[in-house]
Design a protein around this motif. Structure first.
Motif, PDB file in Angstrom:
ATOM      1  N   GLU A  65       0.843  -1.179   0.000  1.00 40.98           N
ATOM      2  CA  GLU A  65       0.000   0.000   0.000  1.00 40.98           C
ATOM      3  C   GLU A  65       0.886   1.239   0.000  1.00 40.98           C
ATOM      4  N   ARG A  66       0.283   2.388  -0.156  1.00 40.08           N
ATOM      5  CA  ARG A  66       1.037   3.634  -0.279  1.00 40.08           C
ATOM      6  C   ARG A  66       2.085   3.753   0.827  1.00 40.08           C
ATOM      7  N   GLY A  67       3.321   4.039   0.413  1.00 39.12           N
ATOM      8  CA  GLY A  67       4.404   4.186   1.368  1.00 39.12           C
ATOM      9  C   GLY A  67       5.730   3.754   0.780  1.00 39.12           C
ATOM     10  N   GLU A  68       6.744   3.702   1.642  1.00 40.23           N
ATOM     11  CA  GLU A  68       8.095   3.345   1.223  1.00 40.23           C
ATOM     12  C   GLU A  68       8.533   2.061   1.909  1.00 40.23           C
ATOM     13  N   TYR A  69       9.210   1.217   1.134  1.00 39.04           N
ATOM     14  CA  TYR A  69       9.720  -0.066   1.595  1.00 39.04           C
ATOM     15  C   TYR A  69      11.207  -0.110   1.222  1.00 39.04           C
ATOM     16  N   PRO A  70      12.108   0.363   2.104  1.00 43.87           N
ATOM     17  CA  PRO A  70      13.521   0.513   1.753  1.00 43.87           C
ATOM     18  C   PRO A  70      14.303  -0.798   1.620  1.00 43.87           C
ATOM     19  N   GLU A  71      13.738  -1.910   2.066  1.00 45.47           N
ATOM     20  CA  GLU A  71      14.393  -3.214   1.922  1.00 45.47           C
ATOM     21  C   GLU A  71      13.316  -4.293   1.867  1.00 45.47           C
TER      22      GLU A  71
END
Length: 183
Positions: A65-71
């Motif tokens: 969903e909307r957002g950031e997943y750095p790894e």
């Protein structure tokens, strides 16, 4: 932008580094777009997405969903393999589903209109869900373990007469939540 689209960006490196693949709709094979199947970070700019670890919308499913997943651990993956994705088919804000213990809509039935962190706490006497009917407008994520953990499976409006229709290896479902789409 239609109600079925959005924007998701896949990066080869951790923390949004390396080559980037931007996707705005169904993408059945990342390699067809010149992008290897190695994804170490993802930025969802709009929409909600189902990502698969293999091409052609096969394999382990991940809801993003909307957002950031750095790894890759942030989307509950055990590796950096990703092969295809598509936006979740959102129709509005009405959520309703029926769960059945048996295949073909038989056995104990339970209706849900909101999130449920543990089905047995609401009176569903088994952890086996073999068929599902999804009504209304919303999509749902079903989890193999309580409290929205474990393997996840996405179901959208429609009828699923057996667990193989949502690509599950077994019928074990213990928690379910709605997908709330943020554009």
């Amino acid at each position: 932008m239609s109600q079925y689209s959005g924007k998701i960006c896949f990066y080869e490196g951790r923390c949004f580094t390396g080559r980037c693949l931007e996707v705005y709709g169904d993408c059945d094979n990342f390699q067809d777009r010149g992008f290897m199947n190695r994804v170490n970070s993802i930025r969802v700019e709009s929409g909600a997405w189902i990502c698969y670890d293999h091409p052609d919308f096969k394999g382990q499913q991940y809801i993003l969903e909307r957002g950031e997943y750095p790894e890759f651990q942030r989307w509950n993956s055990h590796n950096d393999h990703m092969g295809s994705c598509r936006p979740i088919r959102m129709h509005g804000e009405q959520y309703r589903m029926e769960l059945f213990e048996g295949c073909n809509y038989t056995g104990q039935c339970m209706e849900l209109c909101d999130d449920c962190p543990f089905l047995q706490s609401r009176g569903f006497n088994t952890n086996c869900v073999n068929s599902v009917r999804v009504f209304g407008d919303g999509a749902w994520v079903m989890y193999e373990e309580p409290n929205f953990r474990g393997r996840m499976y996405i179901v959208e409006r429609g009828n699923y007469c057996g667990h193989n229709e949502w690509q599950a290896q077994n019928p074990h479902i213990q928690s379910i939540r709605r997908i709330v789409n943020y554009f």
